[in-house]
Design an enzyme around this catalytic site. Sequence first.
Site, PDB file in Angstrom:
ATOM      1  NE  ARG A  20       1.237  24.613   9.997  1.00 39.72           N
ATOM      2  CZ  ARG A  20       2.032  23.367   9.779  1.00 39.72           C
ATOM      3  NH1 ARG A  20       2.917  22.836  10.935  1.00 39.72           N
ATOM      4  NH2 ARG A  20       2.221  22.956   8.570  1.00 39.72           N
ATOM      5  NE  ARG A  67       6.051  13.148   6.852  1.00 39.43           N
ATOM      6  CZ  ARG A  67       5.267  14.177   6.814  1.00 39.43           C
ATOM      7  NH1 ARG A  67       4.303  14.282   6.046  1.00 39.43           N
ATOM      8  NH2 ARG A  67       5.374  15.097   7.574  1.00 39.43           N
ATOM      9  CG  ASN A  88       4.419  11.661   2.723  1.00 42.64           C
ATOM     10  OD1 ASN A  88       3.516  11.646   3.658  1.00 42.64           O
ATOM     11  ND2 ASN A  88       5.012  12.790   2.752  1.00 42.64           N
ATOM     12  CD  GLU A 115      10.631  15.741   4.404  1.00 41.10           C
ATOM     13  OE1 GLU A 115      10.083  16.611   3.326  1.00 41.10           O
ATOM     14  OE2 GLU A 115       9.905  15.910   5.652  1.00 41.10           O
ATOM     15  CG  HIS A 134       9.575  19.876   9.352  1.00 42.55           C
ATOM     16  ND1 HIS A 134       9.378  21.138   9.853  1.00 42.55           N
ATOM     17  CD2 HIS A 134       8.607  19.476   8.502  1.00 42.55           C
ATOM     18  CE1 HIS A 134       8.508  21.759   9.000  1.00 42.55           C
ATOM     19  NE2 HIS A 134       7.804  20.781   8.155  1.00 42.55           N
TER      20      HIS A 134
END
Length: 402
Positions: A241, A91, A7, A386, A180
């Site tokens: 955020r 990823r 990743n 993940e 995601h």
Amino acid sequence: MTILVLNTGSSSVKFALFQLLGESRLAGGIVERIGFEGTKMVYDNHRGDKVHQPVQVRNTGEAVAEITKLLTDKADGVIRDKNQVVAVGHRVVHGGEKITASVIIDRRVKQVIQEYSTLAPLHNPSNLTGIVACEKHFPDIPGVAVFDTAFHTTIPAHAYLYGLPYQMYSEDKIRRYGFHGTSHHYVCHAAADFLSQPADDLKIISCHLGNGCSITAIDRGKSIDTSMGFTPLEGLMMGTRSGDIDPAIIFYLMEHKKLESQQVKELLNKESGLFGLAGIGSSDLRDILAARENGNRLADTAIRTFVYRIKKYLGAYTAALGGLDTIIFTAGIGENAPFIREMVCQNLEGLGIVIDSEKNAAGNQTIREIQHEDSRVNILVIPANEEKEIALQVIKLLFTEK
Ligand code: ADP
């Protein structure tokens, strides 16, 4: 035979090595602060060895070389030489509408990743750098790209379109993509395994609550709606955020507060959410929970706002799914903050959701159920993984007979 999962970010490379047979994790870690002072490697393996050391690495290519060196190291390594790696899973954040599943990387795939860099400028270019570095370092083995957006390509038009002129979608590709996806996909199947029920029989709402937060409605194994949109800024309130806001706030800030677009972008991405509302100089939920315990009223308000948003989406997605069997909590907050799970599930008996406070408070790092026996809906806590989902996708694509 092993599979390497990478990743690659703008200044870091996260990695994990999985055994092909048995799919167990042999080792993993991160090279971080690449290109800055203090570049370091953090690593652990299945024997419990840990490495935490500075490294001389100037770019992604050198990071991949350093990772290989450690994986094959006599003392801390887990393989004899790099030929034991039979494939690399990468990823990749954005595959847009062009790539709807994991794919073997070729020139076209790289072009698509490049093309979608305009929509994911912080991620796709770094992901591509990782791919190119691996092609140089492992020239004889296949690379597979696993896209965050892929799981969401089943979302129907009525859920991915915005109420904008249609050309904005048809020409400019402005639509909900969702992110995601690899995590939501993984926990969906982990839940089905745990419940010994096919994913095809389940209506699931999966809450990925980390620094970034998103929530997905999964109908019989397929994503039908998700809270992140054209970018990861939409939806739930997050660490820094804002999540959903009235878009007119942006014009107001520009016209009346004289902010430039870059400043608004910074404000909404880096200075809002839990960080902005609580105002204690941290976006880490642990700090905000501690401030709340100490009587900080704004910290309490920030947490209530964060939770209320999750509840609202739970209701909306229960309606979108036409029912609900299972709620999943995953990622840093979802897995480790029982207080938040309790608040989210409070007063939802009318929807068949009843949490068991004792089970909820009893923490461990494995998949577990925390619903009360009176609950019609299963409530599961599932550790995010993940990397494992990427390894599973590689195995499915390259090593499973069709
Ligand atoms: P990322 O999205 O960067 O992968 P993570 O999934 O690691 O992030 O989640 C990070 C978030 O998880 C932070 O807000 C952190 O405060 C929160 N978190 C981690 N451990 C705990 C804990 N024990 N209690 C409350 N929050 C926690």
